[in-house]
Design an enzyme around this catalytic site. Structure first.
Site, PDB file in Angstrom:
ATOM      1  N   ASP A 234       0.870  -1.161   0.000  1.00 35.92           N
ATOM      2  CA  ASP A 234       0.000   0.000   0.000  1.00 35.92           C
ATOM      3  C   ASP A 234       0.918   1.226   0.000  1.00 35.92           C
ATOM      4  OD1 ASP A 234      -2.207   1.641   0.081  1.00 35.92           O
ATOM      5  OD2 ASP A 234      -3.173   0.588   1.728  1.00 35.92           O
ATOM      6  N   TRP A 235       0.391   2.335  -0.488  1.00 38.90           N
ATOM      7  CA  TRP A 235       1.245   3.506  -0.744  1.00 38.90           C
ATOM      8  C   TRP A 235       1.822   4.041   0.568  1.00 38.90           C
ATOM      9  CZ3 TRP A 235       0.262   1.132  -4.706  1.00 38.90           C
ATOM     10  CH2 TRP A 235       0.455   1.599  -6.009  1.00 38.90           C
TER      11      TRP A 235
END
Length: 823
Positions: A234-235
């Site tokens: 995930d970012w």
């Protein structure tokens, strides 16, 4: 054989190794961190193009948030799950893949399949269901639909990321059996059977270890499930070098990250083996070959659906997802579908004109055109038969200025003039028609500018009850016809930057003029923004009336004069969004008051719930019909009208349990305590918890009515064959309309030696049955559905003995029973 092992998705391994061996250590390490926010590093020396990733659970945005490059907007994830239709989910994936290819996207960051552990989960609208079998099977079809067209799918967020509060840091404590039977179970089928090419690792910790470093990436993901794809973070989820030692493959976003030079040094000094890096590179090259980003590997995916089929599919999905919660009879029959003899129709509520068609956060796309119930109903029956009144606005929402009510300051175009200024001088300008500014024209000097200035001429007469406002972080001065109306510095309401990215606080003011056209200017001080905040600026109408009682009186008076009243209520992106959980399931008081006062007129009243997850309906016993319409995507209006008029059936069944009151929520909090979120309820979430407590919710899991009636019976005893138990079922349509029915098969074991839920979903089938006819079929129940995870042996075990098989139309409404003896 799993989908990931098929020859057509597995390029020659020796060739990929040969390409990797041509790379320097520096090139290999660079490949493991993104090059930009949305793409990976390109290595022309081996014919490797950048791989573009995009948010896309219910649409594919592409690399930019810009109405000039619009995206197809599909109904939300929970709506898709509400169809219980795996073939539809397959087509949903195919349509999404077509959008991806049209926008130059190689990887869709979806589906989102975390569970609805609690009804307060802020991102429940994006996720499928509270049940792992329904979630997993629908997700597997979605993945197959995407990947058969050469686009990667990314089931997310692995794992136990079923909340938003403190999601970056909180640790979920959960026992191994619960993790296996619920939270990992939702991921198993899309990964192991459908062969997902990527999996996204979550922000949170599980049992004290952050997911990018967690051994759950090894087992069961890479080991037992034979995952051969890429684990993408995930970012911002990768925060240390430690994650490079394990099975985390790709750090996003780029170009900065915690690996880079640090990983180079660790490999050069022998702290981390180069073989660890090679394994990750091999997987990224395999992904590149699968999605057509490696020029030396032939790329021949199945053709995608025609681009012009997307809107029709969005409408079809929205109709099939709608759940008819209630449809009471009156003299002459139930209110829905609306009879042709009905003359005048009253339509009420802000969401009837400004529908919420998607949830907030990264699931948001910018569609070309969104249909509202008001426009679609007027088109279907004639504007003269529809009497619309707002009733009361939803104060949580900021509504775009309708394009037809705007023009640039020089009067030349519809829309607003957007300028970037430095030292008072304009250094960039563009015209925009959407009120949400996230991305500007590529190359716009945003970082070197002092001010963002938005200037738009607006014709507010048709919406004069609304205030005019903006939503942004930092200082903004708003002028109307040259006079300062607002000078506000707004601060973030949430600690997490991502939570305020698309839902910044709102400021607004009444417009003190009756002029036909007014000029509104917003001067946003870019230097006053928090240093770590992503850029976003929103402007438009704020749905707060100066005299709400007058609006309500107009609506009630209208309702007295029409043949049927339709009230559209709903939530907003400030209630259901990424980055924060819900504090309440209640609609605002104004919407509840509107429903009650209109229903009190005695006019037959239908309520459409325009939300992505359950809301409390305190007036449910006072109205005649309730239709859950979800966030219905860009064709929402047409779909609603088709169902209201009986031109389509409401085919949905609830993928989650719907409580009567918030106090009834059996998992009442998703807020970590001291950084810990304890899943102490174990196996008992959703309908399992309600059955264990012996309580009946407002609407049970699987509930949904129809415009026809069904008779369901078991036509014999179950048969055991290979890896399945086959349950024979006969479904008869006893009404006068064709319709669909969802057969839900649950299992029960009352004398188990291990803890069990009261019952659990094992299989389901969606069947179409013509009026007056019967369909017979055998529902296959996988033998694994009877098993439990044994932590001692680390295996699935089927406990010998007798199991009850329940065939129902919801978790609480059982039509037929049978039993099977397993040895």
């Amino acid at each position: 054989m799993t989908a990931s092992q098929h020859d057509d998705s597995n390029p020659d391994r020796a060739h990929l190794i040969a390409l990797r061996q041509r790379l320097t250590l520096d090139a290999k390490v660079r490949l493991l961190t993104g090059d930009t926010f949305w793409s990976t590093v390109a290595l022309p020396e081996i014919g490797l193009s950048a791989i573009v990733l995009s948010d896309g659970p219910s649409g594919v945005r592409g690399e930019r948030w810009d109405e000039r490059d619009p995206s197809l907007s599909l109904p939300n994830g929970a709506a898709l799950a509400a169809t219980w239709d795996r073939e539809l989910a397959l087509r949903y994936g195919s349509i999404s893949a077509g959008e991806a290819r049209r926008k130059g996207v190689h990887v869709i960051l979806g589906p989102t399949i975390n569970l609805h552990r609690s009804v307060l989960g802020g991102r429940a609208f994006e996720c499928f269901s509270e049940d792992p079998v329904l979630s997993g099977r629908m997700a597997a079809s979605y993945v197959r639909g995407v990947q058969r067209h050469g686009v990667g799918a990314t089931p997310k967020h692995y794992v136990a990321n079923d909340f938003e509060t403190e999601r970056l840091t909180a640790s979920v404590t959960v026992d191994e059996r619960t993790l296996r039977e619920l939270y990992l179970r939702a991921f198993e089928e899309p990964v192991r059977e459908a062969g997902a090419w990527l999996v996204m690792s979550a922000y949170n910790q599980v049992n004290g270890v952050t997911m990018t470093e967690n051994t759950l990436l090894s087992e069961p993901l890479n080991g037992e499930w034979n995952f051969d794809g890429v684990v993408v973070s995930d970012w911002g989820a990768v925060r240390s070098l430690e994650s490079a030692r394990g099975f985390q493959d790709l750090v996003m976003p780029g170009p900065d990250g915690p690996w880079g030079r640090t990983l180079m040094d660790a490999v050069s000094s022998g702290v981390i083996s180069e073989a660890v890096v090679d394994r990750k590179v091999d997987r990224l090259l395999r992904l590149a070959a699968r999605v057509g980003a490696l020029e030396s590997v032939p790329f021949n995916p199945e053709p995608t659906p025609p681009p012009d089929s997307g809107r029709a599919f969005a409408e079809e999905t929205a109709t099939k997802a709608m759940v008819l919660l209630k449809n009471e009879g009156r003299p002459g029959g139930p209110v829905l579908p609306l009879a042709a003899r009905i003359g005048r129709i009253g339509l009420y509520g802000q969401n009837a004109r400004f529908a919420r068609t998607q949830g907030g956060g990264s699931a948001t796309v910018v569609p070309e055109y969104v249909s509202s119930p008001l426009d679609a109903l007027r088109e279907a029956v004639g504007a003269d038969r529809v009497d619309y009144h707002i009733g009361l606005g939803n104060p949580d929402s900021l509504v775009d200025f309708p394009t037809e009510l705007t023009r640039t300051p020089d009067g030349g175009e519809r829309g607003a003039l957007i300028e970037l200024r430095r030292g008072g001088t304009t250094i960039h300008s563009e015209v925009r028609t959407a009120g949400m500014l996230v991305d500007l024209t590529p190359g716009a000097p945003l970082e070197s500018s002092d001010e963002l200035v938005v200037t738009v001429a607006v014709r507010p007469a048709a919406l004069s009850w609304m205030r005019i406002g903006f939503a942004a972080l930092g200082r903004t001065v708003m002028r109307v016809n040259g006079h300062v109306l607002l000078d506000e510095t707004l601060m973030a309401p949430h600690e997490e930057v991502g939570a305020t990215f698309l839902t910044p606080p709102i400021a607004s003011a009444a417009v003190p003029t009756s002029a036909d056209w007014i000029t509104v200017e917003y001067v946003h001080d870019l230097r006053s923004r928090p240093a770590d905040a992503y850029f976003a600026f929103c402007y438009g109408f704020h749905a707060v009336a100066e005299n709400p009682d007058a609006l309500l009186r107009e609506a009630v008076e209208s309702a007295r004069k029409v043949d049927v009243a339709i009230v559209v209520v709903g939530t907003s992106a400030r209630i259901e969004s990424e980055g924060f959980d819900r504090s309440t399931l209640s609609l605002d008081d104004g919407q509840n008051r509107l429903v009650r006062e209109i229903s009190a007129t005695g006019t037959p009243t239908v309520v459409l719930v325009n939300a992505g997850a359950p809301v409390i309906l305190p007036w449910k016993d006072e109205v005649d019909a309730i239709l859950m319409t979800w966030f219905g995507g860009e064709a929402y209006g047409e779909a609603v009208v088709k169902v209201l008029l009986g031109r389509a059936q409401p085919g949905g069944r609830l993928p989650m349990t719907w409580p009567d009151r918030q106090a009834d929520a059996l998992i009442p909090s998703v807020t970590p305590q001291g950084g810990i979120l304890a899943y102490d309820e174990g196996l008992h979430i959703g309908y399992r918890a309600w059955l264990r407590a012996g309580r009946r919710p407002a609407y049970p899991f699987g509930h949904g009515l129809s415009y026809t009636t069904f008779d369901v019976e078991a036509t014999g005893g179950p048969r055991q064959r290979d890896k399945y138990v086959l349950m024979p079922v006969r479904v008869g349509n006893t009404g006068d309309r064709d319709g669909s029915h969802v057969i839900q098969v649950y299992l029960r074991r009352t004398d188990s030696a291990v803890e069990r839920p009261v019952q659990w979903l094992a299989a389901f089938e969606s069947v179409q049955v013509p009026a007056g006819e019967y369909v017979e079929l055998e529902v296959p129940i996988p033998r694994r559905a009877f098993a439990y995870w044994d932590p001692a042996s680390k295996h699935w075990r089927i406990e010998p003995g007798e199991y009850e098989i329940l065939v129902g139309r919801s978790a609480s409404d059982i039509d037929a029973r049978a039993s099977v003896l397993l040895r």
